[in-house]
Write an enzyme that holds these catalytic residues in place. Sequence first.
Site, mmCIF file in Angstrom:
data_model
loop_
_atom_site.group_PDB
_atom_site.id
_atom_site.type_symbol
_atom_site.label_atom_id
_atom_site.label_comp_id
_atom_site.label_asym_id
_atom_site.label_seq_id
_atom_site.Cartn_x
_atom_site.Cartn_y
_atom_site.Cartn_z
ATOM 1 N N PHE A 150 0.836 -1.211 0.000
ATOM 2 C CA PHE A 150 0.000 0.000 0.000
ATOM 3 C C PHE A 150 0.867 1.257 0.000
ATOM 4 O O PHE A 150 0.499 2.270 0.574
ATOM 5 C CB PHE A 150 -0.934 -0.002 1.220
ATOM 6 C CG PHE A 150 -1.862 -1.186 1.253
ATOM 7 C CD1 PHE A 150 -2.971 -1.243 0.413
ATOM 8 C CD2 PHE A 150 -1.623 -2.256 2.095
ATOM 9 C CE1 PHE A 150 -3.831 -2.347 0.425
ATOM 10 C CE2 PHE A 150 -2.472 -3.360 2.123
ATOM 11 C CZ PHE A 150 -3.576 -3.405 1.278
ATOM 12 N N CYS A 258 -0.710 3.274 -10.866
ATOM 13 C CA CYS A 258 -1.578 2.337 -10.125
ATOM 14 C C CYS A 258 -3.066 2.536 -10.391
ATOM 15 O O CYS A 258 -3.741 1.616 -10.863
ATOM 16 C CB CYS A 258 -1.308 2.469 -8.634
ATOM 17 S SG CYS A 258 0.422 2.240 -8.220
ATOM 18 N N LYS A 319 2.168 13.532 -9.942
ATOM 19 C CA LYS A 319 1.830 14.261 -8.717
ATOM 20 C C LYS A 319 3.114 14.881 -8.196
ATOM 21 O O LYS A 319 4.212 14.512 -8.644
ATOM 22 C CB LYS A 319 1.204 13.323 -7.673
ATOM 23 C CG LYS A 319 2.139 12.239 -7.162
ATOM 24 C CD LYS A 319 1.504 11.455 -6.027
ATOM 25 C CE LYS A 319 2.496 10.462 -5.433
ATOM 26 N NZ LYS A 319 1.940 9.675 -4.335
HETATM 27 C C1 UGA Z 1 -1.625 4.853 -4.887
HETATM 28 C C2 UGA Z 1 -2.238 4.624 -3.504
HETATM 29 O O1 UGA Z 1 -2.398 5.876 -2.823
HETATM 30 C C3 UGA Z 1 -1.367 3.699 -2.658
HETATM 31 O O2 UGA Z 1 -2.019 3.421 -1.423
HETATM 32 C C4 UGA Z 1 -1.127 2.394 -3.431
HETATM 33 O O3 UGA Z 1 -0.298 1.511 -2.714
HETATM 34 C C5 UGA Z 1 -0.482 2.718 -4.763
HETATM 35 O O4 UGA Z 1 -1.363 3.588 -5.507
HETATM 36 C C6 UGA Z 1 -0.260 1.441 -5.500
HETATM 37 O O5 UGA Z 1 -1.232 0.752 -5.821
HETATM 38 O O6 UGA Z 1 0.900 1.048 -5.662
HETATM 39 P P1 UGA Z 1 0.195 6.558 -5.874
HETATM 40 O O7 UGA Z 1 -0.292 6.140 -7.217
HETATM 41 O O8 UGA Z 1 1.655 6.594 -5.608
HETATM 42 O O9 UGA Z 1 -0.416 5.592 -4.724
HETATM 43 O O10 UGA Z 1 -0.307 8.033 -5.624
HETATM 44 P P2 UGA Z 1 -1.538 8.768 -4.926
HETATM 45 O O11 UGA Z 1 -0.975 9.750 -3.987
HETATM 46 O O12 UGA Z 1 -2.533 7.836 -4.414
HETATM 47 O O13 UGA Z 1 -2.155 9.582 -6.162
HETATM 48 C C7 UGA Z 1 -2.798 8.922 -7.252
HETATM 49 C C8 UGA Z 1 -3.403 9.944 -8.196
HETATM 50 O O14 UGA Z 1 -4.548 10.584 -7.614
HETATM 51 C C9 UGA Z 1 -2.460 11.072 -8.585
HETATM 52 O O15 UGA Z 1 -2.634 11.352 -9.958
HETATM 53 C C10 UGA Z 1 -2.918 12.238 -7.737
HETATM 54 O O16 UGA Z 1 -2.623 13.509 -8.290
HETATM 55 C C11 UGA Z 1 -4.416 11.993 -7.711
HETATM 56 N N1 UGA Z 1 -5.074 12.633 -6.549
HETATM 57 C C12 UGA Z 1 -4.848 12.160 -5.304
HETATM 58 C C13 UGA Z 1 -5.933 13.695 -6.761
HETATM 59 O O17 UGA Z 1 -6.165 14.138 -7.911
HETATM 60 N N2 UGA Z 1 -6.561 14.259 -5.672
HETATM 61 C C14 UGA Z 1 -6.345 13.813 -4.419
HETATM 62 O O18 UGA Z 1 -6.958 14.373 -3.478
HETATM 63 C C15 UGA Z 1 -5.465 12.748 -4.219
#
Ligand code: UGA
Length: 424
Positions: A150, A258, A319
């Site tokens: 995770f 992811c 991000k």
């Molecule tokens: C995500 C999950 O958060 C992890 O828990 C999981 O382990 C991981 O995928 C995985 O499966 O390996 P990650 O992809 O590194 O992690 O990044 P996040 O911080 O979750 O962001 C994902 C996307 O959602 C990004 O494009 C981010 O900009 C977007 N996002 C996130 C938003 O647009 N708004 C938000 O409030 C949060």
Amino acid sequence: MNVSVIGAGYVGLVQAAGLAALGHRVVIGEIDAERVHTLEGGDSPFREPGLAELLKSGTLAGTLQFTTDNVAAIKSARIVFLTLPTPEGADGAADLSIVEGVVDEIGGKLEPGTVLVLKSTVPVGTADRVQEHLDQVGTSGIVVVSNPEFLAEGSAVSDFMTPSRIVIGARVREAADVLADVYQGLDAPVVFTDPTSAEMIKYASNAYLATRVTFGNAIANVCEAIGADVMDVLRGMGHDERIGHHFMKPGPGFGGSCFPKDTKALVSIARAAGYRFSLLEGVIEVNEAQHHLVVDKVRAAAGGDLTGKTVGMLGLAYKAGTADLRGSPALELARLIHAAGAKVHAFDPAVQSELADIVMVGSTMEAARGADVLLIATEWPEFAEMDVEAVGELLAGDAVVDARNLLDPAVVRSAGLRYWGVGR
Ligand code: UGA
């Protein structure tokens, strides 16, 4: 414990370095000789806070070793973690060929009693299928366990050290206990379950989070249409404990390596099992449409036509806090804007690569210079702190499209610029 980790990608390296820090002896098997060379030289192939330090201390202490030979890596290992890529296949389902190849390579060489852990996100049912395969080829005594990761990029090391939970999906209690032992020293609830449920926990978690982000984006779009401010709306909603303020920040749509892959895979898993997951299909569709909505704003900001215009783009990573471009909404925006006839001048503090359709520049100011529209695509803190007046003077036009709601619209307007956000 003697532990082996096969695959020195993001997940594998954090897992290996973290386990070495917990006091285990870890050997990493990695097919890419150049990456092994980098690691042996004490460097991290990824930009990830805290990872380089952890790798270095494990390497110096001799508790972390690297090899290109997977069979050598598993020698005398009590637990073997598979942290291998599971890319999106042609039909949206996860492509398991890399995992299967490694299982065939090492399966017959594992000592009886070895716990073989699937850590990569694999389709529901994979652990049981791998177990069946190993049993059929006669490698008795190997127990396949699902232990999904995770970690989020940018906080992966602290996510390992202070996990929200440890999920162990096993059909044999002793194997589950061995795996729980390897994590001793971490303070986290342990969820013991069967492998199929463990695999589902991972998909359901990512699908929920992706849905949450998309819900925030959809509310933003409605707010924009009716003249409400989504930032106030989310603030007002978030005080309800059942909702909360986290993970609903409006933007250009979710991306990364992811969420896009896992949401599609879960739709496909459900479809194969006879359930149409229309809610999640909707999430994927709304997310893709979100990119186009941002491009529509850039077009409107440029006067209705992007032909011959220049767009200064701030941010390319999917991000802030990472240099990762995989599945980046910013890259998709750049591609669409370029296809609409505009030049894209982009700056990202962590990205230097040569990219198709993009002219890379070295600073926020350089991206702004001569641009008709300035587009903020990644939420790097330094963009929030930019000198808007100075940026405004360098622009050829007078428009800022803030796809991350990073700037204060009033500040932008008081600098004589027009402002487009998301839902405000
Ligand atoms: C995500 C999950 O958060 C992890 O828990 C999981 O382990 C991981 O995928 C995985 O499966 O390996 P990650 O992809 O590194 O992690 O990044 P996040 O911080 O979750 O962001 C994902 C996307 O959602 C990004 O494009 C981010 O900009 C977007 N996002 C996130 C938003 O647009 N708004 C938000 O409030 C949060």
